[in-house]
Design a protein around this motif. Structure first.
Motif, PDB file in Angstrom:
ATOM      1  N   ILE A 135       0.841  -1.203   0.000  1.00 40.66           N
ATOM      2  CA  ILE A 135       0.000   0.000   0.000  1.00 40.66           C
ATOM      3  C   ILE A 135       0.877   1.253   0.000  1.00 40.66           C
ATOM      4  N   THR A 136       1.945   1.239   0.782  1.00 35.97           N
ATOM      5  CA  THR A 136       2.838   2.397   0.834  1.00 35.97           C
ATOM      6  C   THR A 136       3.524   2.632  -0.510  1.00 35.97           C
ATOM      7  N   VAL A 137       3.974   1.561  -1.143  1.00 36.30           N
ATOM      8  CA  VAL A 137       4.614   1.698  -2.458  1.00 36.30           C
ATOM      9  C   VAL A 137       3.612   2.236  -3.477  1.00 36.30           C
ATOM     10  N   MET A 138       2.394   1.727  -3.446  1.00 33.80           N
ATOM     11  CA  MET A 138       1.379   2.217  -4.385  1.00 33.80           C
ATOM     12  C   MET A 138       0.979   3.662  -4.080  1.00 33.80           C
ATOM     13  N   ASP A 139       1.000   4.047  -2.811  1.00 30.97           N
ATOM     14  CA  ASP A 139       0.770   5.460  -2.467  1.00 30.97           C
ATOM     15  C   ASP A 139       1.819   6.340  -3.132  1.00 30.97           C
ATOM     16  N   LEU A 140       3.062   5.874  -3.100  1.00 31.30           N
ATOM     17  CA  LEU A 140       4.150   6.626  -3.726  1.00 31.30           C
ATOM     18  C   LEU A 140       3.972   6.688  -5.241  1.00 31.30           C
ATOM     19  N   VAL A 141       3.508   5.608  -5.835  1.00 34.26           N
ATOM     20  CA  VAL A 141       3.230   5.602  -7.278  1.00 34.26           C
ATOM     21  C   VAL A 141       2.122   6.611  -7.601  1.00 34.26           C
ATOM     22  N   MET A 142       1.112   6.691  -6.739  1.00 30.55           N
ATOM     23  CA  MET A 142       0.022   7.656  -6.969  1.00 30.55           C
ATOM     24  C   MET A 142       0.528   9.093  -6.858  1.00 30.55           C
ATOM     25  N   VAL A 143       1.464   9.339  -5.947  1.00 32.10           N
ATOM     26  CA  VAL A 143       2.061  10.679  -5.839  1.00 32.10           C
ATOM     27  C   VAL A 143       2.732  11.039  -7.161  1.00 32.10           C
ATOM     28  N   ALA A 144       3.538  10.118  -7.680  1.00 33.30           N
ATOM     29  CA  ALA A 144       4.240  10.379  -8.941  1.00 33.30           C
ATOM     30  C   ALA A 144       3.256  10.558 -10.097  1.00 33.30           C
ATOM     31  N   LEU A 145       2.242   9.712 -10.150  1.00 30.64           N
ATOM     32  CA  LEU A 145       1.260   9.782 -11.229  1.00 30.64           C
ATOM     33  C   LEU A 145       0.495  11.102 -11.195  1.00 30.64           C
ATOM     34  N   LEU A 146       0.026  11.485 -10.022  1.00 33.78           N
ATOM     35  CA  LEU A 146      -0.756  12.719  -9.914  1.00 33.78           C
ATOM     36  C   LEU A 146       0.098  13.959 -10.166  1.00 33.78           C
ATOM     37  N   PHE A 147       1.303  13.986  -9.609  1.00 31.97           N
ATOM     38  CA  PHE A 147       2.133  15.171  -9.818  1.00 31.97           C
ATOM     39  C   PHE A 147       2.574  15.293 -11.272  1.00 31.97           C
ATOM     40  N   SER A 148       2.814  14.167 -11.941  1.00 35.36           N
ATOM     41  CA  SER A 148       3.198  14.254 -13.357  1.00 35.36           C
ATOM     42  C   SER A 148       2.026  14.710 -14.216  1.00 35.36           C
ATOM     43  N   SER A 149       0.831  14.221 -13.917  1.00 39.04           N
ATOM     44  CA  SER A 149      -0.332  14.658 -14.705  1.00 39.04           C
ATOM     45  C   SER A 149      -0.678  16.111 -14.403  1.00 39.04           C
ATOM     46  N   ASN A 150      -0.468  16.534 -13.162  1.00 39.29           N
ATOM     47  CA  ASN A 150      -0.691  17.944 -12.828  1.00 39.29           C
ATOM     48  C   ASN A 150       0.296  18.837 -13.571  1.00 39.29           C
ATOM     49  N   GLY A 151       1.534  18.382 -13.674  1.00 41.55           N
ATOM     50  CA  GLY A 151       2.536  19.158 -14.405  1.00 41.55           C
ATOM     51  C   GLY A 151       2.201  19.272 -15.882  1.00 41.55           C
ATOM     52  N   ALA A 152       1.772  18.163 -16.472  1.00 48.10           N
ATOM     53  CA  ALA A 152       1.429  18.179 -17.901  1.00 48.10           C
ATOM     54  C   ALA A 152       0.220  19.071 -18.165  1.00 48.10           C
ATOM     55  N   ALA A 153      -0.830  18.887 -17.374  1.00 52.38           N
ATOM     56  CA  ALA A 153      -2.033  19.700 -17.571  1.00 52.38           C
ATOM     57  C   ALA A 153      -1.778  21.160 -17.206  1.00 52.38           C
ATOM     58  N   GLY A 154      -0.952  21.385 -16.205  1.00 45.81           N
ATOM     59  CA  GLY A 154      -0.621  22.755 -15.816  1.00 45.81           C
ATOM     60  C   GLY A 154       0.158  23.487 -16.899  1.00 45.81           C
ATOM     61  N   ALA A 155       1.054  22.779 -17.570  1.00 43.58           N
ATOM     62  CA  ALA A 155       1.823  23.406 -18.650  1.00 43.58           C
ATOM     63  C   ALA A 155       0.913  23.809 -19.803  1.00 43.58           C
ATOM     64  N   ILE A 156      -0.016  22.936 -20.158  1.00 41.62           N
ATOM     65  CA  ILE A 156      -0.954  23.264 -21.233  1.00 41.62           C
ATOM     66  C   ILE A 156      -1.911  24.369 -20.783  1.00 41.62           C
ATOM     67  N   GLY A 157      -2.321  24.319 -19.529  1.00 41.75           N
ATOM     68  CA  GLY A 157      -3.193  25.373 -19.004  1.00 41.75           C
ATOM     69  C   GLY A 157      -2.516  26.732 -19.013  1.00 41.75           C
ATOM     70  N   LEU A 158      -1.245  26.753 -18.657  1.00 40.52           N
ATOM     71  CA  LEU A 158      -0.487  28.003 -18.683  1.00 40.52           C
ATOM     72  C   LEU A 158      -0.355  28.528 -20.108  1.00 40.52           C
ATOM     73  N   MET A 159      -0.186  27.608 -21.040  1.00 40.61           N
ATOM     74  CA  MET A 159      -0.121  27.998 -22.451  1.00 40.61           C
ATOM     75  C   MET A 159      -1.450  28.618 -22.884  1.00 40.61           C
ATOM     76  N   GLY A 160      -2.544  28.089 -22.364  1.00 42.63           N
ATOM     77  CA  GLY A 160      -3.850  28.647 -22.691  1.00 42.63           C
ATOM     78  C   GLY A 160      -4.052  30.028 -22.099  1.00 42.63           C
ATOM     79  N   TYR A 161      -3.519  30.246 -20.894  1.00 41.38           N
ATOM     80  CA  TYR A 161      -3.669  31.555 -20.249  1.00 41.38           C
ATOM     81  C   TYR A 161      -2.769  32.615 -20.877  1.00 41.38           C
ATOM     82  N   GLU A 162      -1.528  32.239 -21.164  1.00 36.56           N
ATOM     83  CA  GLU A 162      -0.561  33.239 -21.613  1.00 36.56           C
ATOM     84  C   GLU A 162      -0.224  33.169 -23.092  1.00 36.56           C
ATOM     85  N   GLY A 163      -0.451  32.024 -23.723  1.00 31.19           N
ATOM     86  CA  GLY A 163      -0.050  31.864 -25.115  1.00 31.19           C
ATOM     87  C   GLY A 163       1.460  31.717 -25.216  1.00 31.19           C
ATOM     88  N   ASN A 164       1.955  31.635 -26.446  1.00 30.85           N
ATOM     89  CA  ASN A 164       3.389  31.559 -26.683  1.00 30.85           C
ATOM     90  C   ASN A 164       3.671  32.270 -27.995  1.00 30.85           C
TER      91      ASN A 164
END
Length: 195
Positions: free
Chosen positions: A118-147
């Motif tokens: 359970i602890t190892v899978m919790d750590l996997v969920m941390v990595a999964l969520l933070f990576s998806s947040n980073g990807a979606a956040g980068a695209i979201g920032l592109m939508g707000y500011e453009g390039n």
């Protein structure tokens, strides 16, 4: 729990103390609360972005000599792979949170192997969520500011509701990932106490 044992070797006796770690079947209430919070936050984040859609009428001018045309344009989460990854990651984390909640409640005997899994899978969920947040956040920032370098214009000035809903989903998912991170930290502290 300390256990004292005597051993005899060649007529000589020695005493040694063994320290046994008793993994009680007590459920940690904060652990359960964090799992419920992670489940709720990732569920709401996935649903919030999963139903996000906005249609606007945009004026397009193809040639300077022609009048502008009004075209309906729709923004959906499925149009960007980062948002698809975000929704799927949050759905996986939500499903895992529900499963781990059941396993944590069912692990009343304190099975160390299950606790470690359970602890190892919790750590996997941390990595999964933070990576998806980073990807979606980068695209979201592109939508707000453009390039301007690649000539991508801002889209959040047109699709404001869509972008705001993405931002809220990102925040909820971030706190869901933080809940999983706190679960990993608590497991590390519990491991440190045992040794």
């Amino acid at each position: 729990m300390e256990v004292e044992s005597k051993t005899s070797f060649g007529g000589m006796e020695s005493k040694s103390k063994e320290v046994k770690v008793v993994t009680g079947g007590k459920l940690r209430p904060f652990d359960l609360v964090l799992r419920v919070v992670a489940l709720a936050l990732t569920l709401v984040a996935a649903v919030l972005l999963g139903v996000d859609k906005q249609t606007k009428v945009v004026s397009l001018q193809l040639l300077p000599t022609l009048p502008p045309m009004d075209v309906p344009v729709t923004a959906k989460w499925r149009y960007l792979s980062a948002f698809v990854y975000f929704v799927v990651s949050n759905a996986i984390a939500c499903s895992y949170a529900a499963l781990s909640l059941l396993l944590s409640v069912g692990n009343s005997k304190g099975n160390k192997g299950l606790g470690l899994a359970i602890t190892v899978m919790d750590l996997v969920m941390v990595a999964l969520l933070f990576s998806s947040n980073g990807a979606a956040g980068a695209i979201g920032l592109m939508g707000y500011e453009g390039n301007s370098r690649v000539r991508w214009g801002k889209v959040c000035n047109v699709f404001g509701k869509f972008c705001n809903q993405v931002a809220v989903a990102l925040g909820l998912s971030f706190f869901g990932g933080l809940a999983f991170f706190l679960l990993v930290v608590m497991a590390a502290f519990a491991l440190n106490k045992r040794h």
